[in-house]
Design a protein around this motif. Structure first.
Motif, PDB file in Angstrom:
ATOM      1  N   VAL A 134     -10.443  -1.784  -2.872  1.00  0.00           N
ATOM      2  CA  VAL A 134      -9.093  -1.328  -3.221  1.00  0.00           C
ATOM      3  C   VAL A 134      -8.021  -1.674  -2.196  1.00  0.00           C
ATOM      4  CG1 VAL A 134      -9.931   0.555  -4.674  1.00  0.00           C
ATOM      5  CG2 VAL A 134      -9.518   0.964  -2.245  1.00  0.00           C
ATOM      6  N   THR A 135      -8.413  -2.038  -0.969  1.00  0.00           N
ATOM      7  CA  THR A 135      -7.392  -2.232   0.060  1.00  0.00           C
ATOM      8  C   THR A 135      -7.236  -3.709   0.410  1.00  0.00           C
ATOM      9  OG1 THR A 135      -8.523  -0.337   0.991  1.00  0.00           O
ATOM     10  CG2 THR A 135      -6.559  -1.079   2.135  1.00  0.00           C
ATOM     11  N   PRO A 136      -6.082  -4.282   0.167  1.00  0.00           N
ATOM     12  CA  PRO A 136      -5.870  -5.697   0.506  1.00  0.00           C
ATOM     13  C   PRO A 136      -6.017  -5.961   2.010  1.00  0.00           C
ATOM     14  CG  PRO A 136      -4.049  -4.829  -0.804  1.00  0.00           C
ATOM     15  CD  PRO A 136      -4.916  -3.678  -0.457  1.00  0.00           C
ATOM     16  N   HIS A 137      -5.562  -4.976   2.822  1.00  0.00           N
ATOM     17  CA  HIS A 137      -5.637  -5.082   4.273  1.00  0.00           C
ATOM     18  C   HIS A 137      -7.081  -5.330   4.718  1.00  0.00           C
ATOM     19  CE1 HIS A 137      -4.672  -4.141   8.427  1.00  0.00           C
ATOM     20  NE2 HIS A 137      -5.572  -3.192   8.436  1.00  0.00           N
ATOM     21  N   VAL A 138      -8.013  -4.597   4.085  1.00  0.00           N
ATOM     22  CA  VAL A 138      -9.421  -4.732   4.456  1.00  0.00           C
ATOM     23  C   VAL A 138      -9.989  -6.050   3.942  1.00  0.00           C
ATOM     24  CG1 VAL A 138     -11.688  -3.677   4.227  1.00  0.00           C
ATOM     25  CG2 VAL A 138      -9.681  -2.250   4.490  1.00  0.00           C
ATOM     26  N   GLN A 139      -9.589  -6.423   2.721  1.00  0.00           N
ATOM     27  CA  GLN A 139     -10.058  -7.702   2.180  1.00  0.00           C
ATOM     28  C   GLN A 139      -9.671  -8.859   3.102  1.00  0.00           C
ATOM     29  OE1 GLN A 139      -8.336  -7.713  -1.705  1.00  0.00           O
ATOM     30  NE2 GLN A 139      -9.773  -6.187  -2.479  1.00  0.00           N
TER      31      GLN A 139
END
Lengths: 162, 433
Positions: free
Chosen positions: B250-255
Protein backbone atom coordinates in the motif's frame (compact mmCIF):
# COMPACT_ATOMS: atom_id res chain seq x y z
CA UNK A 1 53.80 23.02 -2.96
CA UNK A 2 56.90 21.33 -4.36
CA UNK A 3 56.92 17.76 -5.60
CA UNK A 4 59.30 16.50 -2.91
CA UNK A 5 57.03 18.06 -0.25
CA UNK A 6 53.95 16.26 -1.44
CA UNK A 7 55.86 12.97 -1.51
CA UNK A 8 56.91 13.56 2.08
CA UNK A 9 53.34 14.39 3.02
CA UNK A 10 52.10 11.23 1.37
CA UNK A 11 54.62 9.16 3.25
CA UNK A 12 53.68 10.78 6.51
CA UNK A 13 50.03 10.12 5.82
CA UNK A 14 50.75 6.49 5.05
CA UNK A 15 52.57 6.19 8.38
CA UNK A 16 49.65 7.82 10.17
CA UNK A 17 47.17 5.55 8.43
CA UNK A 18 49.09 2.46 9.45
CA UNK A 19 49.50 3.81 12.98
CA UNK A 20 45.75 4.42 13.19
CA UNK A 21 44.90 0.92 12.04
CA UNK A 22 47.50 -0.72 14.25
CA UNK A 23 46.19 1.18 17.26
CA UNK A 24 42.64 0.23 16.40
CA UNK A 25 43.49 -3.45 16.27
CA UNK A 26 45.67 -3.18 19.34
CA UNK A 27 42.68 -1.75 21.18
CA UNK A 28 40.50 -4.65 20.08
CA UNK A 29 43.16 -7.22 20.85
CA UNK A 30 43.78 -5.86 24.33
CA UNK A 31 40.08 -5.88 25.13
CA UNK A 32 39.56 -9.37 23.82
CA UNK A 33 42.54 -10.61 25.78
CA UNK A 34 41.58 -9.09 29.10
CA UNK A 35 37.86 -9.56 28.65
CA UNK A 36 37.88 -13.18 27.49
CA UNK A 37 39.02 -14.16 30.96
CA UNK A 38 35.82 -13.03 32.60
CA UNK A 39 33.51 -13.95 29.73
CA UNK A 40 33.66 -17.54 30.91
CA UNK A 41 32.40 -16.61 34.36
CA UNK A 42 28.67 -16.18 33.96
CA UNK A 43 26.91 -19.50 33.96
CA UNK A 44 23.45 -18.30 34.68
CA UNK A 45 20.92 -18.45 31.89
CA UNK A 46 20.41 -15.40 29.74
CA UNK A 47 16.79 -16.36 29.41
CA UNK A 48 14.53 -15.98 32.41
CA UNK A 49 12.75 -19.30 32.05
CA UNK A 50 11.35 -20.48 35.36
CA UNK A 51 12.35 -24.05 34.54
CA UNK A 52 15.87 -23.02 33.60
CA UNK A 53 16.15 -20.98 36.75
CA UNK A 54 15.24 -24.03 38.84
CA UNK A 55 18.00 -26.01 37.13
CA UNK A 56 20.54 -23.34 37.91
CA UNK A 57 19.45 -23.14 41.51
CA UNK A 58 19.77 -26.87 41.98
CA UNK A 59 23.33 -26.98 40.70
CA UNK A 60 24.48 -24.35 43.14
CA UNK A 61 24.50 -24.43 46.90
CA UNK A 62 21.49 -22.13 46.67
CA UNK A 63 20.72 -19.06 48.71
CA UNK A 64 19.76 -19.45 52.31
CA UNK A 65 16.07 -19.50 52.98
CA UNK A 66 13.73 -18.90 55.84
CA UNK A 67 10.36 -17.37 56.51
CA UNK A 68 8.80 -14.20 57.76
CA UNK A 69 6.16 -14.46 60.46
CA UNK A 70 3.68 -11.66 61.08
CA UNK A 71 3.94 -10.43 64.66
CA UNK A 72 1.73 -7.37 64.51
CA UNK A 73 -0.21 -5.97 61.58
CA UNK A 74 -3.41 -4.12 60.72
CA UNK A 75 -3.73 -6.00 57.47
CA UNK A 76 -2.36 -9.47 57.95
CA UNK A 77 -3.35 -12.09 60.48
CA UNK A 78 -0.88 -12.58 63.33
CA UNK A 79 1.19 -15.70 62.83
CA UNK A 80 0.71 -15.72 59.08
CA UNK A 81 4.03 -16.54 57.40
CA UNK A 82 5.73 -15.94 54.08
CA UNK A 83 8.26 -18.34 52.63
CA UNK A 84 11.60 -16.93 51.57
CA UNK A 85 12.96 -19.48 49.16
CA UNK A 86 14.84 -18.28 46.11
CA UNK A 87 12.92 -15.25 44.95
CA UNK A 88 13.00 -11.79 46.41
CA UNK A 89 10.09 -10.65 48.47
CA UNK A 90 8.86 -7.09 48.43
CA UNK A 91 6.58 -5.53 50.99
CA UNK A 92 4.55 -2.35 50.73
CA UNK A 93 1.16 -0.74 50.38
CA UNK A 94 0.93 -1.41 46.62
CA UNK A 95 -0.82 -4.61 45.61
CA UNK A 96 2.00 -5.62 43.25
CA UNK A 97 4.07 -6.49 46.31
CA UNK A 98 4.62 -10.07 47.35
CA UNK A 99 3.46 -9.05 50.81
CA UNK A 100 0.80 -6.38 50.29
CA UNK A 101 -0.21 -4.37 53.35
CA UNK A 102 -2.80 -2.07 51.81
CA UNK A 103 -4.28 -0.70 55.02
CA UNK A 104 -0.98 0.17 56.69
CA UNK A 105 -1.00 3.93 56.25
CA UNK A 106 2.56 4.35 57.44
CA UNK A 107 4.01 2.08 54.78
CA UNK A 108 5.15 3.28 51.36
CA UNK A 109 3.90 1.75 48.13
CA UNK A 110 7.14 -0.18 47.65
CA UNK A 111 8.61 -0.19 51.08
CA UNK A 112 11.25 -2.86 51.58
CA UNK A 113 12.73 -5.92 49.98
CA UNK A 114 13.90 -9.24 51.39
CA UNK A 115 16.53 -10.94 49.31
CA UNK A 116 17.81 -14.46 49.97
CA UNK A 117 21.47 -14.70 49.00
CA UNK A 118 24.23 -17.26 49.39
CA UNK A 119 25.23 -15.80 52.72
CA UNK A 120 21.83 -15.25 54.23
CA UNK A 121 18.65 -13.25 53.87
CA UNK A 122 19.14 -9.51 53.44
CA UNK A 123 16.65 -6.77 54.01
CA UNK A 124 16.81 -3.46 52.20
CA UNK A 125 14.74 -0.30 52.44
CA UNK A 126 13.44 0.83 49.04
CA UNK A 127 13.51 4.54 49.75
CA UNK A 128 10.36 4.51 51.88
CA UNK A 129 9.07 7.64 53.56
CA UNK A 130 8.98 6.37 57.12
CA UNK A 131 11.88 3.95 56.89
CA UNK A 132 12.35 0.30 57.65
CA UNK A 133 13.52 -0.72 61.14
CA UNK A 134 15.56 -3.74 62.08
CA UNK A 135 15.19 -4.45 65.80
CA UNK A 136 14.28 -0.80 66.31
CA UNK A 137 17.18 0.69 64.31
CA UNK A 138 16.40 2.45 61.07
CA UNK A 139 18.10 0.83 58.06
CA UNK A 140 20.60 3.00 56.22
CA UNK A 141 21.94 0.16 54.09
CA UNK A 142 21.01 -3.48 53.40
CA UNK A 143 21.40 -5.69 56.47
CA UNK A 144 21.64 -9.41 56.91
CA UNK A 145 18.96 -10.97 59.06
CA UNK A 146 19.60 -13.41 61.87
CA UNK A 147 17.14 -15.74 63.56
CA UNK A 148 14.49 -13.86 65.51
CA UNK A 149 15.14 -10.40 64.08
CA UNK A 150 12.13 -8.11 64.03
CA UNK A 151 11.65 -6.00 60.91
CA UNK A 152 9.21 -3.10 61.12
CA UNK A 153 7.60 -1.69 58.00
CA UNK A 154 5.11 1.11 58.67
CA UNK A 155 3.07 -0.35 61.53
CA UNK A 156 3.70 -3.94 60.57
CA UNK A 157 6.17 -6.13 62.46
CA UNK A 158 7.64 -9.26 60.95
CA UNK A 159 9.90 -11.80 62.59
CA UNK A 160 12.57 -13.62 60.59
CA UNK A 161 13.01 -17.32 61.21
CA UNK A 162 15.69 -19.26 59.42
CA UNK B 1 38.44 -2.20 36.87
CA UNK B 2 38.50 1.56 36.65
CA UNK B 3 42.25 1.62 36.05
CA UNK B 4 41.70 -0.65 33.10
CA UNK B 5 39.09 1.78 31.85
CA UNK B 6 41.57 4.64 32.13
CA UNK B 7 44.24 2.67 30.26
CA UNK B 8 41.87 2.03 27.38
CA UNK B 9 40.74 5.64 27.36
CA UNK B 10 44.36 6.72 26.98
CA UNK B 11 44.64 4.44 23.95
CA UNK B 12 41.51 6.06 22.55
CA UNK B 13 43.08 9.47 23.15
CA UNK B 14 46.19 8.52 21.17
CA UNK B 15 44.01 7.12 18.38
CA UNK B 16 42.03 10.35 18.23
CA UNK B 17 45.22 12.37 18.01
CA UNK B 18 46.53 10.23 15.15
CA UNK B 19 43.22 10.46 13.31
CA UNK B 20 42.99 14.22 13.64
CA UNK B 21 46.63 14.67 12.69
CA UNK B 22 46.04 12.65 9.54
CA UNK B 23 42.98 14.66 8.57
CA UNK B 24 44.80 17.87 9.37
CA UNK B 25 47.85 17.08 7.25
CA UNK B 26 45.83 15.77 4.33
CA UNK B 27 43.60 18.80 4.24
CA UNK B 28 45.83 21.66 5.33
CA UNK B 29 44.41 23.88 2.67
CA UNK B 30 40.92 23.63 4.15
CA UNK B 31 41.50 23.31 7.87
CA UNK B 32 43.11 25.50 10.50
CA UNK B 33 45.73 24.49 13.08
CA UNK B 34 43.38 24.91 15.99
CA UNK B 35 41.80 21.63 14.90
CA UNK B 36 44.36 19.66 16.86
CA UNK B 37 42.98 21.03 20.08
CA UNK B 38 39.89 18.96 19.35
CA UNK B 39 41.74 15.78 20.21
CA UNK B 40 42.98 17.22 23.51
CA UNK B 41 39.59 18.56 24.44
CA UNK B 42 37.99 15.27 23.53
CA UNK B 43 40.38 13.34 25.74
CA UNK B 44 39.78 15.70 28.67
CA UNK B 45 36.04 15.18 28.31
CA UNK B 46 36.39 11.42 28.58
CA UNK B 47 38.74 11.65 31.52
CA UNK B 48 36.01 13.68 33.24
CA UNK B 49 33.47 10.97 32.39
CA UNK B 50 35.91 8.42 33.74
CA UNK B 51 36.16 10.26 37.05
CA UNK B 52 32.37 10.23 37.29
CA UNK B 53 32.26 6.47 36.75
CA UNK B 54 35.03 6.04 39.31
CA UNK B 55 32.84 7.72 41.88
CA UNK B 56 29.37 6.47 40.92
CA UNK B 57 29.77 3.02 39.39
CA UNK B 58 33.13 1.64 40.58
CA UNK B 59 32.32 -1.96 39.66
CA UNK B 60 30.85 -1.32 36.22
CA UNK B 61 32.22 -2.89 33.07
CA UNK B 62 35.51 -1.14 32.21
CA UNK B 63 35.26 -1.56 28.44
CA UNK B 64 31.96 0.09 27.59
CA UNK B 65 33.04 3.69 28.19
CA UNK B 66 36.32 3.43 26.19
CA UNK B 67 34.41 1.79 23.34
CA UNK B 68 31.89 4.61 23.30
CA UNK B 69 34.87 6.98 23.37
CA UNK B 70 36.49 5.24 20.45
CA UNK B 71 33.31 5.24 18.38
CA UNK B 72 32.61 8.92 19.02
CA UNK B 73 36.26 9.69 18.25
CA UNK B 74 36.10 7.90 14.90
CA UNK B 75 32.80 9.58 14.13
CA UNK B 76 34.02 13.02 15.11
CA UNK B 77 37.21 12.62 13.08
CA UNK B 78 35.27 11.63 9.99
CA UNK B 79 32.65 14.33 10.43
CA UNK B 80 35.45 16.84 10.90
CA UNK B 81 37.04 15.63 7.71
CA UNK B 82 33.76 15.85 5.78
CA UNK B 83 32.33 19.08 7.16
CA UNK B 84 34.38 20.90 9.81
CA UNK B 85 31.38 23.04 10.76
CA UNK B 86 29.32 20.02 11.70
CA UNK B 87 32.16 18.63 13.80
CA UNK B 88 31.90 21.58 16.14
CA UNK B 89 28.18 20.99 16.61
CA UNK B 90 28.78 17.27 17.07
CA UNK B 91 31.40 18.13 19.68
CA UNK B 92 28.83 20.21 21.55
CA UNK B 93 26.37 17.33 21.41
CA UNK B 94 28.99 14.96 22.76
CA UNK B 95 29.53 17.35 25.67
CA UNK B 96 25.76 17.42 26.26
CA UNK B 97 25.69 13.62 26.00
CA UNK B 98 28.52 13.15 28.51
CA UNK B 99 26.89 15.65 30.89
CA UNK B 100 23.57 13.82 30.79
CA UNK B 101 25.46 10.55 31.14
CA UNK B 102 27.13 11.85 34.30
CA UNK B 103 23.87 13.29 35.63
CA UNK B 104 22.10 9.96 35.10
CA UNK B 105 24.86 8.11 36.93
CA UNK B 106 24.69 10.54 39.85
CA UNK B 107 20.93 10.51 40.19
CA UNK B 108 20.50 6.76 39.86
CA UNK B 109 23.72 5.61 41.52
CA UNK B 110 21.99 4.20 44.60
CA UNK B 111 19.26 2.19 42.98
CA UNK B 112 18.42 2.53 39.32
CA UNK B 113 15.69 -0.04 39.80
CA UNK B 114 13.28 2.64 40.86
CA UNK B 115 12.96 3.30 37.14
CA UNK B 116 10.80 0.23 37.17
CA UNK B 117 8.21 2.00 39.31
CA UNK B 118 7.63 4.54 36.56
CA UNK B 119 7.31 2.04 33.74
CA UNK B 120 3.89 3.14 32.52
CA UNK B 121 5.01 6.75 32.58
CA UNK B 122 7.94 5.75 30.40
CA UNK B 123 5.72 3.74 28.08
CA UNK B 124 3.30 6.57 27.43
CA UNK B 125 6.01 9.22 27.27
CA UNK B 126 7.67 7.12 24.59
CA UNK B 127 4.48 7.07 22.55
CA UNK B 128 4.09 10.81 23.12
CA UNK B 129 7.62 11.45 21.92
CA UNK B 130 7.03 9.34 18.84
CA UNK B 131 3.86 11.33 18.17
CA UNK B 132 5.50 14.75 18.51
CA UNK B 133 6.77 14.96 14.92
CA UNK B 134 3.25 14.46 13.58
CA UNK B 135 2.10 17.69 15.21
CA UNK B 136 1.73 20.29 12.49
CA UNK B 137 3.82 23.12 13.99
CA UNK B 138 6.70 21.20 15.54
CA UNK B 139 7.09 18.37 13.08
CA UNK B 140 9.34 18.41 10.08
CA UNK B 141 9.67 15.95 7.23
CA UNK B 142 13.16 15.00 6.09
CA UNK B 143 13.66 12.53 3.25
CA UNK B 144 10.09 11.27 3.26
CA UNK B 145 10.04 10.43 6.96
CA UNK B 146 8.44 12.69 9.53
CA UNK B 147 10.81 12.20 12.44
CA UNK B 148 11.96 15.59 13.49
CA UNK B 149 10.75 18.30 15.75
CA UNK B 150 12.10 21.77 15.37
CA UNK B 151 12.30 24.69 17.78
CA UNK B 152 13.83 27.59 15.91
CA UNK B 153 17.14 26.32 14.60
CA UNK B 154 17.30 23.37 16.98
CA UNK B 155 16.23 20.06 15.47
CA UNK B 156 15.69 16.95 17.48
CA UNK B 157 14.66 13.39 16.69
CA UNK B 158 12.53 12.29 19.65
CA UNK B 159 12.40 8.68 18.47
CA UNK B 160 15.91 8.06 19.73
CA UNK B 161 14.91 8.85 23.31
CA UNK B 162 11.62 7.02 22.92
CA UNK B 163 13.57 3.87 22.13
CA UNK B 164 15.26 3.84 25.54
CA UNK B 165 12.04 4.66 27.38
CA UNK B 166 10.20 1.91 25.57
CA UNK B 167 12.90 -0.58 26.57
CA UNK B 168 12.61 0.46 30.21
CA UNK B 169 8.83 0.08 30.00
CA UNK B 170 9.08 -3.34 28.36
CA UNK B 171 11.64 -4.50 30.91
CA UNK B 172 9.44 -3.41 33.82
CA UNK B 173 6.26 -4.81 32.37
CA UNK B 174 7.69 -8.12 31.24
CA UNK B 175 9.50 -8.62 34.55
CA UNK B 176 6.21 -8.31 36.36
CA UNK B 177 4.19 -10.42 33.97
CA UNK B 178 6.62 -12.91 32.57
CA UNK B 179 5.05 -16.00 34.05
CA UNK B 180 1.60 -15.11 32.79
CA UNK B 181 2.99 -13.97 29.46
CA UNK B 182 4.57 -17.36 29.06
CA UNK B 183 1.15 -18.95 29.56
CA UNK B 184 -0.21 -16.75 26.82
CA UNK B 185 -3.55 -15.50 28.19
CA UNK B 186 -4.90 -12.59 26.19
CA UNK B 187 -5.76 -10.51 29.25
CA UNK B 188 -2.15 -10.12 30.30
CA UNK B 189 -1.10 -9.24 26.80
CA UNK B 190 -3.51 -6.30 26.70
CA UNK B 191 -1.35 -3.38 27.88
CA UNK B 192 1.60 -4.70 25.95
CA UNK B 193 -0.35 -4.96 22.72
CA UNK B 194 -1.98 -1.56 23.19
CA UNK B 195 1.34 0.23 23.54
CA UNK B 196 2.68 -1.94 20.79
CA UNK B 197 0.00 -1.22 18.23
CA UNK B 198 0.22 2.48 19.10
CA UNK B 199 3.96 2.51 18.47
CA UNK B 200 3.56 0.72 15.18
CA UNK B 201 0.78 3.04 14.00
CA UNK B 202 2.91 6.02 14.86
CA UNK B 203 5.81 4.59 12.90
CA UNK B 204 3.58 3.88 9.94
CA UNK B 205 2.30 7.43 10.10
CA UNK B 206 5.80 8.88 10.24
CA UNK B 207 7.06 6.41 7.61
CA UNK B 208 10.03 5.55 9.77
CA UNK B 209 10.75 2.06 8.46
CA UNK B 210 14.10 1.55 10.15
CA UNK B 211 12.56 2.61 13.46
CA UNK B 212 9.69 0.17 13.01
CA UNK B 213 12.03 -2.71 12.35
CA UNK B 214 14.19 -1.70 15.29
CA UNK B 215 11.34 -1.50 17.81
CA UNK B 216 9.83 -4.72 16.62
CA UNK B 217 13.17 -6.52 16.88
CA UNK B 218 13.77 -5.20 20.40
CA UNK B 219 10.27 -6.27 21.41
CA UNK B 220 10.74 -9.82 20.15
CA UNK B 221 14.18 -10.18 21.66
CA UNK B 222 12.98 -9.02 25.08
CA UNK B 223 9.92 -11.23 24.86
CA UNK B 224 12.18 -14.18 24.22
CA UNK B 225 14.42 -13.29 27.13
CA UNK B 226 11.39 -12.94 29.41
CA UNK B 227 9.47 -16.04 28.44
CA UNK B 228 12.04 -18.39 26.84
CA UNK B 229 9.45 -19.23 24.21
CA UNK B 230 11.03 -19.40 20.79
CA UNK B 231 7.53 -19.88 19.41
CA UNK B 232 6.70 -16.27 20.18
CA UNK B 233 9.68 -15.15 18.15
CA UNK B 234 8.59 -17.33 15.23
CA UNK B 235 5.03 -15.97 15.39
CA UNK B 236 6.35 -12.44 15.74
CA UNK B 237 8.61 -12.79 12.73
CA UNK B 238 5.72 -14.27 10.76
CA UNK B 239 3.50 -11.33 11.69
CA UNK B 240 6.31 -8.98 10.80
CA UNK B 241 6.68 -10.51 7.35
CA UNK B 242 2.92 -10.34 6.73
CA UNK B 243 2.89 -6.75 7.96
CA UNK B 244 5.90 -5.83 5.85
CA UNK B 245 4.32 -7.26 2.71
CA UNK B 246 1.09 -5.44 3.52
CA UNK B 247 2.87 -2.13 4.03
CA UNK B 248 4.86 -2.72 0.87
CA UNK B 249 1.65 -3.24 -1.12
CA UNK B 250 0.00 0.00 0.00
CA UNK B 251 2.88 2.44 0.47
CA UNK B 252 4.68 3.86 -2.58
CA UNK B 253 7.50 5.08 -0.31
CA UNK B 254 8.24 1.50 0.72
CA UNK B 255 7.93 0.15 -2.81
CA UNK B 256 10.57 2.65 -3.87
CA UNK B 257 12.92 1.49 -1.16
CA UNK B 258 12.56 -2.15 -2.15
CA UNK B 259 13.06 -1.40 -5.85
CA UNK B 260 16.18 0.60 -5.06
CA UNK B 261 17.46 -2.26 -2.97
CA UNK B 262 16.87 -5.00 -5.55
CA UNK B 263 17.62 -3.08 -8.72
CA UNK B 264 19.79 -0.04 -8.06
CA UNK B 265 21.13 -0.10 -11.60
CA UNK B 266 19.03 -0.07 -14.76
CA UNK B 267 20.13 -0.35 -18.36
CA UNK B 268 17.12 1.44 -19.71
CA UNK B 269 15.71 4.74 -18.70
CA UNK B 270 12.96 4.59 -16.10
CA UNK B 271 10.63 7.27 -14.81
CA UNK B 272 12.22 9.52 -12.24
CA UNK B 273 9.63 11.22 -10.04
CA UNK B 274 11.89 13.90 -8.58
CA UNK B 275 13.04 15.18 -11.95
CA UNK B 276 9.75 14.25 -13.64
CA UNK B 277 11.59 12.77 -16.61
CA UNK B 278 13.06 9.47 -17.80
CA UNK B 279 16.57 8.61 -16.75
CA UNK B 280 18.69 5.71 -15.50
CA UNK B 281 17.75 4.75 -11.96
CA UNK B 282 21.32 5.07 -10.70
CA UNK B 283 21.12 8.73 -11.62
CA UNK B 284 17.88 9.29 -9.83
CA UNK B 285 16.29 7.29 -7.01
CA UNK B 286 19.20 5.00 -6.22
CA UNK B 287 21.81 7.71 -6.78
CA UNK B 288 22.71 7.89 -3.09
CA UNK B 289 23.04 4.14 -2.61
CA UNK B 290 25.00 3.58 -5.81
CA UNK B 291 27.46 6.39 -5.13
CA UNK B 292 27.87 5.08 -1.61
CA UNK B 293 28.69 1.62 -2.99
CA UNK B 294 31.30 3.20 -5.30
CA UNK B 295 32.68 5.01 -2.30
CA UNK B 296 33.07 1.75 -0.39
CA UNK B 297 34.61 0.10 -3.44
CA UNK B 298 37.09 2.93 -3.80
CA UNK B 299 38.37 2.22 -0.30
CA UNK B 300 39.45 -1.30 -1.28
CA UNK B 301 41.31 -3.29 1.34
CA UNK B 302 43.51 -0.70 2.99
CA UNK B 303 41.52 2.48 2.42
CA UNK B 304 42.67 5.80 1.03
CA UNK B 305 43.75 7.09 4.43
CA UNK B 306 41.92 9.59 6.61
CA UNK B 307 41.43 12.86 4.79
CA UNK B 308 42.30 11.47 1.37
CA UNK B 309 39.02 9.95 0.24
CA UNK B 310 37.02 11.35 -2.64
CA UNK B 311 33.66 12.70 -1.55
CA UNK B 312 33.27 15.71 -3.77
CA UNK B 313 33.26 16.25 -7.51
CA UNK B 314 36.05 18.29 -9.06
CA UNK B 315 33.85 21.34 -8.76
CA UNK B 316 33.55 20.78 -5.01
CA UNK B 317 29.96 19.58 -4.81
CA UNK B 318 29.31 16.79 -2.37
CA UNK B 319 28.59 13.50 -4.15
CA UNK B 320 26.63 11.55 -1.56
CA UNK B 321 23.77 13.28 0.28
CA UNK B 322 23.62 12.72 4.07
CA UNK B 323 27.18 11.44 4.06
CA UNK B 324 27.95 12.37 7.64
CA UNK B 325 24.74 11.05 9.17
CA UNK B 326 23.21 7.92 7.70
CA UNK B 327 26.01 7.23 5.25
CA UNK B 328 29.01 7.78 7.46
CA UNK B 329 29.82 4.10 7.23
CA UNK B 330 30.54 4.37 3.53
CA UNK B 331 32.80 7.39 4.10
CA UNK B 332 34.69 5.39 6.72
CA UNK B 333 34.84 2.37 4.43
CA UNK B 334 36.53 4.50 1.79
CA UNK B 335 39.08 6.13 4.03
CA UNK B 336 39.86 3.24 6.39
CA UNK B 337 39.27 0.44 3.92
CA UNK B 338 37.87 -2.99 4.57
CA UNK B 339 40.43 -3.59 7.28
CA UNK B 340 39.39 -0.41 9.09
CA UNK B 341 35.64 -0.89 8.99
CA UNK B 342 36.06 -4.55 9.91
CA UNK B 343 37.78 -3.26 13.05
CA UNK B 344 34.90 -0.84 13.56
CA UNK B 345 32.36 -3.65 13.39
CA UNK B 346 34.49 -5.71 15.77
CA UNK B 347 34.37 -2.82 18.22
CA UNK B 348 30.57 -2.80 17.96
CA UNK B 349 30.57 -6.53 18.55
CA UNK B 350 32.65 -6.19 21.69
CA UNK B 351 30.24 -3.56 22.99
CA UNK B 352 27.36 -5.95 22.38
CA UNK B 353 29.23 -8.84 24.01
CA UNK B 354 29.85 -6.78 27.12
CA UNK B 355 26.19 -5.78 27.17
CA UNK B 356 25.07 -9.40 26.95
CA UNK B 357 27.51 -10.33 29.67
CA UNK B 358 25.98 -7.64 31.86
CA UNK B 359 22.57 -9.10 31.22
CA UNK B 360 23.82 -12.59 32.10
CA UNK B 361 25.35 -11.46 35.35
CA UNK B 362 22.44 -9.30 36.48
CA UNK B 363 20.56 -10.87 39.36
CA UNK B 364 17.04 -9.58 38.93
CA UNK B 365 14.66 -9.78 36.02
CA UNK B 366 14.30 -6.08 35.42
CA UNK B 367 18.05 -5.57 35.08
CA UNK B 368 18.44 -8.62 32.88
CA UNK B 369 15.66 -7.53 30.57
CA UNK B 370 16.74 -3.91 30.41
CA UNK B 371 20.37 -4.81 29.67
CA UNK B 372 19.34 -7.35 27.05
CA UNK B 373 16.92 -4.92 25.41
CA UNK B 374 19.34 -2.01 25.33
CA UNK B 375 22.14 -4.18 23.99
CA UNK B 376 20.00 -5.84 21.39
CA UNK B 377 18.63 -2.48 20.25
CA UNK B 378 22.16 -1.16 19.89
CA UNK B 379 23.22 -4.20 17.85
CA UNK B 380 20.15 -4.23 15.66
CA UNK B 381 20.42 -0.52 14.91
CA UNK B 382 24.00 -1.00 13.77
CA UNK B 383 22.95 -3.94 11.65
CA UNK B 384 20.05 -2.09 10.03
CA UNK B 385 22.13 0.84 8.88
CA UNK B 386 25.29 -1.04 7.91
CA UNK B 387 23.22 -3.77 6.24
CA UNK B 388 21.27 -1.11 4.38
CA UNK B 389 24.40 0.63 3.14
CA UNK B 390 25.93 -2.67 2.03
CA UNK B 391 22.68 -3.57 0.23
CA UNK B 392 22.08 -6.63 2.39
CA UNK B 393 18.63 -5.35 3.38
CA UNK B 394 16.57 -2.42 2.06
CA UNK B 395 18.12 0.84 3.13
CA UNK B 396 16.35 2.82 5.81
CA UNK B 397 17.75 5.97 7.27
CA UNK B 398 18.88 5.42 10.84
CA UNK B 399 22.01 6.55 12.62
CA UNK B 400 25.11 4.50 13.29
CA UNK B 401 25.31 4.58 17.11
CA UNK B 402 27.90 7.04 18.50
CA UNK B 403 29.48 7.56 15.07
CA UNK B 404 26.89 9.38 12.96
CA UNK B 405 26.46 13.11 13.08
CA UNK B 406 23.28 13.88 15.00
CA UNK B 407 22.54 15.33 18.40
CA UNK B 408 19.57 13.22 19.41
CA UNK B 409 21.35 10.02 18.53
CA UNK B 410 24.51 10.88 20.45
CA UNK B 411 22.60 11.99 23.54
CA UNK B 412 20.33 8.94 23.52
CA UNK B 413 23.27 6.57 23.16
CA UNK B 414 25.03 8.15 26.11
CA UNK B 415 21.91 7.62 28.20
CA UNK B 416 21.84 4.02 27.05
CA UNK B 417 25.46 3.67 28.09
CA UNK B 418 24.72 5.16 31.51
CA UNK B 419 21.93 2.66 32.19
CA UNK B 420 24.10 -0.25 31.04
CA UNK B 421 26.90 0.86 33.35
CA UNK B 422 24.50 1.13 36.28
CA UNK B 423 23.21 -2.38 35.68
CA UNK B 424 26.71 -3.70 35.20
CA UNK B 425 27.92 -1.98 38.37
CA UNK B 426 25.25 -3.66 40.45
CA UNK B 427 25.69 -7.07 38.80
CA UNK B 428 29.48 -7.11 39.22
CA UNK B 429 29.26 -5.90 42.80
CA UNK B 430 26.98 -8.77 43.69
CA UNK B 431 29.22 -11.28 41.96
CA UNK B 432 32.26 -9.99 43.82
CA UNK B 433 30.56 -10.10 47.17
Amino acid sequence: MMVSDSVAVDELLLVLKIAFLVLLYLFIWRIVRTASRDLRLPQESFVLAPSAAVGVQASRPGPLTGRLVVVKSADLADGEDFELNSAQLTIGRGNQNDVPIATDEYASVRHARFEPRQDGVWVQDLGSTNGTFLNGTRLDRPRRLTQGDIVRVGETDLRYES
Amino acid sequence: MRNRELAFLIMVGVLTAVGFASVYIARQDVISTSSLTYAGFFFALYVAAHLVTRYTVPFADPYLLPIAGLLTAIGLTEIYRLRPGDAFRQGVWIVVGVSLFSATLFVLRRDYRRLETYKYLFGFTAIGLLLLPILPVLGKTVNGARLWIQFGSLRFQPGELAKIMLIVFLAGYMREKREVLAQGRLKDWGPLLVIWVLAMLVLLETKDLGGGLLYFGIFLAMLYVATARIGYVAVGLGLFLIGAVGVWKVTPHVQDRVTIWLHPWTEHKVYCPTADSFTLRQNCQSFQLVKSLYSIGNGQFGGTGLGKGTFTTTSGAQIIPDLNTDFIYSALAQELGLIGVAALLLVYMIFVLRGIRTSLLAQDGFSKLAAAGLTFGFALQTFIIVGGILRLIPLTGITLPFVSYGGSSVVANFLLLAVLLLISNRANREVLR
